[in-house]
Design a protein around this motif. Structure first.
Motif, PDB file in Angstrom:
ATOM      1  N   PRO A 170       0.807  -1.219   0.000  1.00  0.00           N
ATOM      2  CA  PRO A 170       0.000   0.000   0.000  1.00  0.00           C
ATOM      3  C   PRO A 170       0.840   1.269   0.000  1.00  0.00           C
ATOM      4  O   PRO A 170       0.395   2.294  -0.487  1.00  0.00           O
ATOM      5  CB  PRO A 170      -0.811  -0.118   1.291  1.00  0.00           C
ATOM      6  CG  PRO A 170       0.008  -0.984   2.180  1.00  0.00           C
ATOM      7  CD  PRO A 170       0.690  -1.968   1.268  1.00  0.00           C
ATOM      8  N   PHE A 171       2.043   1.199   0.536  1.00  0.00           N
ATOM      9  CA  PHE A 171       2.829   2.426   0.668  1.00  0.00           C
ATOM     10  C   PHE A 171       3.947   2.483  -0.366  1.00  0.00           C
ATOM     11  O   PHE A 171       4.834   3.328  -0.309  1.00  0.00           O
ATOM     12  CB  PHE A 171       3.408   2.536   2.089  1.00  0.00           C
ATOM     13  CG  PHE A 171       2.397   2.322   3.177  1.00  0.00           C
ATOM     14  CD1 PHE A 171       1.074   2.738   3.016  1.00  0.00           C
ATOM     15  CD2 PHE A 171       2.748   1.694   4.365  1.00  0.00           C
ATOM     16  CE1 PHE A 171       0.134   2.532   4.009  1.00  0.00           C
ATOM     17  CE2 PHE A 171       1.811   1.489   5.377  1.00  0.00           C
ATOM     18  CZ  PHE A 171       0.495   1.905   5.194  1.00  0.00           C
ATOM     19  N   GLY A 172       3.906   1.553  -1.330  1.00  0.00           N
ATOM     20  CA  GLY A 172       4.989   1.414  -2.285  1.00  0.00           C
ATOM     21  C   GLY A 172       5.258   2.649  -3.114  1.00  0.00           C
ATOM     22  O   GLY A 172       6.399   2.911  -3.483  1.00  0.00           O
ATOM     23  N   ALA A 173       4.208   3.411  -3.427  1.00  0.00           N
ATOM     24  CA  ALA A 173       4.397   4.528  -4.346  1.00  0.00           C
ATOM     25  C   ALA A 173       4.600   5.859  -3.623  1.00  0.00           C
ATOM     26  O   ALA A 173       4.592   6.907  -4.248  1.00  0.00           O
ATOM     27  CB  ALA A 173       3.191   4.630  -5.281  1.00  0.00           C
ATOM     28  N   LEU A 174       4.769   5.818  -2.308  1.00  0.00           N
ATOM     29  CA  LEU A 174       4.846   7.069  -1.550  1.00  0.00           C
ATOM     30  C   LEU A 174       6.287   7.497  -1.312  1.00  0.00           C
ATOM     31  O   LEU A 174       7.204   6.681  -1.295  1.00  0.00           O
ATOM     32  CB  LEU A 174       4.142   6.893  -0.201  1.00  0.00           C
ATOM     33  CG  LEU A 174       2.678   6.438  -0.272  1.00  0.00           C
ATOM     34  CD1 LEU A 174       2.137   6.203   1.130  1.00  0.00           C
ATOM     35  CD2 LEU A 174       1.833   7.457  -1.012  1.00  0.00           C
ATOM     36  N   ASP A 175       6.457   8.808  -1.109  1.00  0.00           N
ATOM     37  CA  ASP A 175       7.798   9.287  -0.785  1.00  0.00           C
ATOM     38  C   ASP A 175       8.173   8.786   0.611  1.00  0.00           C
ATOM     39  O   ASP A 175       7.305   8.451   1.413  1.00  0.00           O
ATOM     40  CB  ASP A 175       7.847  10.810  -0.863  1.00  0.00           C
ATOM     41  CG  ASP A 175       6.989  11.450   0.200  1.00  0.00           C
ATOM     42  OD1 ASP A 175       7.449  11.564   1.354  1.00  0.00           O
ATOM     43  OD2 ASP A 175       5.841  11.821  -0.104  1.00  0.00           O
ATOM     44  N   PRO A 176       9.481   8.710   0.911  1.00  0.00           N
ATOM     45  CA  PRO A 176       9.929   8.067   2.155  1.00  0.00           C
ATOM     46  C   PRO A 176       9.332   8.673   3.428  1.00  0.00           C
ATOM     47  O   PRO A 176       9.013   7.951   4.359  1.00  0.00           O
ATOM     48  CB  PRO A 176      11.445   8.280   2.131  1.00  0.00           C
ATOM     49  CG  PRO A 176      11.788   8.508   0.709  1.00  0.00           C
ATOM     50  CD  PRO A 176      10.605   9.140   0.063  1.00  0.00           C
ATOM     51  N   VAL A 177       9.170   9.998   3.438  1.00  0.00           N
ATOM     52  CA  VAL A 177       8.666  10.629   4.661  1.00  0.00           C
ATOM     53  C   VAL A 177       7.203  10.255   4.878  1.00  0.00           C
ATOM     54  O   VAL A 177       6.787   9.847   5.969  1.00  0.00           O
ATOM     55  CB  VAL A 177       8.830  12.164   4.585  1.00  0.00           C
ATOM     56  CG1 VAL A 177       8.250  12.816   5.825  1.00  0.00           C
ATOM     57  CG2 VAL A 177      10.295  12.518   4.415  1.00  0.00           C
ATOM     58  N   THR A 178       6.405  10.365   3.816  1.00  0.00           N
ATOM     59  CA  THR A 178       4.987  10.011   3.903  1.00  0.00           C
ATOM     60  C   THR A 178       4.831   8.538   4.254  1.00  0.00           C
ATOM     61  O   THR A 178       3.981   8.148   5.053  1.00  0.00           O
ATOM     62  CB  THR A 178       4.298  10.278   2.547  1.00  0.00           C
ATOM     63  OG1 THR A 178       4.600  11.605   2.154  1.00  0.00           O
ATOM     64  CG2 THR A 178       2.802  10.115   2.662  1.00  0.00           C
ATOM     65  N   ARG A 179       5.706   7.733   3.671  1.00  0.00           N
ATOM     66  CA  ARG A 179       5.661   6.302   3.924  1.00  0.00           C
ATOM     67  C   ARG A 179       5.867   6.010   5.411  1.00  0.00           C
ATOM     68  O   ARG A 179       5.135   5.238   6.019  1.00  0.00           O
ATOM     69  CB  ARG A 179       6.757   5.628   3.091  1.00  0.00           C
ATOM     70  CG  ARG A 179       6.918   4.164   3.342  1.00  0.00           C
ATOM     71  CD  ARG A 179       8.124   3.667   2.599  1.00  0.00           C
ATOM     72  NE  ARG A 179       7.802   3.376   1.219  1.00  0.00           N
ATOM     73  CZ  ARG A 179       8.103   2.205   0.632  1.00  0.00           C
ATOM     74  NH1 ARG A 179       8.737   1.279   1.292  1.00  0.00           N
ATOM     75  NH2 ARG A 179       7.782   1.997  -0.605  1.00  0.00           N
ATOM     76  N   LEU A 180       6.842   6.711   5.990  1.00  0.00           N
ATOM     77  CA  LEU A 180       7.124   6.524   7.414  1.00  0.00           C
ATOM     78  C   LEU A 180       5.916   6.936   8.257  1.00  0.00           C
ATOM     79  O   LEU A 180       5.533   6.246   9.196  1.00  0.00           O
ATOM     80  CB  LEU A 180       8.348   7.360   7.782  1.00  0.00           C
ATOM     81  CG  LEU A 180       9.226   6.829   8.913  1.00  0.00           C
ATOM     82  CD1 LEU A 180       9.744   5.436   8.576  1.00  0.00           C
ATOM     83  CD2 LEU A 180      10.392   7.779   9.155  1.00  0.00           C
TER      84      LEU A 180
END
Lengths: 258, 206
Positions: A170-180
């Protein structure tokens, strides 16, 4: 099926799956206890998404069976099986022609909840995933950022209080900060709701952070099934290959947490 | 417009023309959209049906009208034959756009609809058709505009409409007559194009 607070067991029994002579899953057996988060970790083509799609009957095993709450997916009425399972996939899974409110309220609406009830529930869920209801309910997915969309996706999956949650990168396409941020949110929700979850990712850091257990798949076979602590100590070749990423990638607090 | 009664004739033939187009399009939509939906569920049939519709389009319109005359039940001289020919022409764009529109729905969206526990019918009505609506309407618009033009040929087999002016004008080398048919037909085409385009834009989902 959505009886409030319930949470499911999932069992893979000698599951194999092949398409046109290609073996995608090879004799997969393991079970998932209530409240666990099992991360299916693997490279592209390892069969992890295929395994996930078998849990809600989007695919069926060629041989073997998958039992959800003790019943094989082939014996379930698929509609009621699926309505009791929340499903979050990468970015694109929201209905583009629906507002956020309609997206979040979809399963309750299919289940015939009264509309006031759906509205209350949608607001509550948006709040829970960190989106201000007044600001977001009437927007369309295209008016949201990637992270916001994914939050709506999580809210939608939770809407009818499912007993099982499936997450496909689900978080594969997100930038690292948003992903965290979203991983933190996932952990907070998990601690609060204690629902059985299966989470697919190829990111070993994500797996270590989110899983109560990690199932490492390699070319359709289950290599390792272990807690994050055990996983870090595992000596298998494939496991080492994944763990090597930790030494070379940017610093990350997965080890601190453990 | 110096001829007595010309204006009345124009009005009468224009409305006849309009009815011809309306009836043909209604039938073409009633066949084309459900058939297009059916084809999305029956992949092996797609080639055959689209092939048939394609062949229909390649037949010169005057010839198609002619071919139909000897066919029993649907043939003969008059409006019925004209409508059959117009429907056959209009079918392809509607069919193709319905198919393309529905198959063009993002597979992730379709999959998550199924994963949410939608039935096949709910998937169709709540997800596929709304998302394909613009494409389907675009097909209907193209078909309508083409039909307004093609319908002028219906006069050749006694179908009436504005083509009556045009054929009469050609036979008597009378430009006024030709214009009396061509101008209202062009206006009709522009109006239906504009009207359907407006509806299409209102379906700006996604």
């Amino acid at each position: 099926m959505p009886d409030a607070g319930g949470t499911a067991t999932v069992e893979f029994r000698q599951v194999s799956y092949s398409v046109g002579g290609n073996l995608i899953l090879d004799n997969l057996s393991f079970s998932i206890e209530p409240g666990e988060t099992v991360v299916l970790l693997g490279r592209s083509g390892s069969g992890k998404t295929t395994a996930l799609k078998m849990v809600n009957g989007l695919l069926f095993p060629t041989t073997g069976e998958i039992r959800v709450d003790g019943r094989a997916t082939t014996e379930w009425d698929l509609i009621s099986l699926r309505r009791g399972i929340g499903y979050v996939i990468q970015e694109v899974g929201l209905f583009p022609h629906f507002t956020v409110a309609q997206n979040v309220g979809l399963v309750p609406r299919l289940e015939g909840w009264p509309s006031e009830h759906i509205e209350v529930r949608s607001k509550e869920l948006l709040q829970e995933v960190g989106l201000e209801p007044q600001q977001f309910l009437t927007r369309h997915p295209r008016e949201l950022s990637g992270g916001q969309r994914q939050r709506v996706g999580v809210a939608r999956a939770l809407a009818a209080d499912p007993r099982l949650l499936l997450f496909d990168e689900p978080f594969g396409a997100l930038d690292p900060v948003t992903r965290l941020e979203l991983q933190d949110q996932f952990l907070a929700l998990r601690n609060q709701l204690r629902k059985t979850s299966i989470f697919v990712t190829h990111d070993v850091r994500e797996a270590l952070r989110l899983g109560t257990r990690i199932a490492l798949l390699d070319r359709g076979r289950l290599e390792v099934l272990a807690t994050p602590q055990e996983f870090l100590r595992s000596e298998g070749l494939v496991t080492r290959a994944f763990l090597a990423v930790l030494d070379h990638g940017p610093p990350m607090n997965a080890n601190e947490r453990l | 417009m110096n001829r007595p009664g010309l204006l009345d004739d124009i009005l009468e033939l224009t409305s006849e023309h309009f009815v011809l187009v309306l009836v043909s399009m209604a039938i073409a939509v009633a066949i084309g959209i459900p058939l297009g939906i059916l084809l999305t569920r029956r992949a092996p049939l797609q080639g055959w049906v689209l092939g048939f519709a394609n062949v229909m389009q390649t037949i010169p319109s005057l010839a198609l009208f002619g071919f139909l005359i000897p066919i029993p039940l649907i043939g003969g001289i008059g409006k019925r034959t004209a409508i059959v020919a117009l429907v056959l022409y209009a079918l392809l764009p509607i069919l193709r756009n319905t198919l393309v529109g529905i198959l063009g729905v993002d597979s992730a969206v379709r999959e998550s609809a199924l994963a949410m526990g939608m039935t096949g019918r709910q998937l169709l009505w709540q997800v596929e058709l709304p998302l394909a609506a613009r494409t389907i309407l675009a097909g209907v618009r193209v078909a309508t505009v083409t039909t307004v033009g093609t319908a002028t040929i219906a006069a050749a087999i006694g179908g009436g409409g504005l083509g009556v002016f045009i054929f009469r004008g050609i036979a008597s080398v009378d430009t006024t007559q030709i214009l009396a048919g061509a101008v209202p037909a062009a206006v009709l085409a522009l109006l239906s194009d504009g009207g359907l385009g407006w509806i299409e834009r209102r379906f700006s989902a996604a």
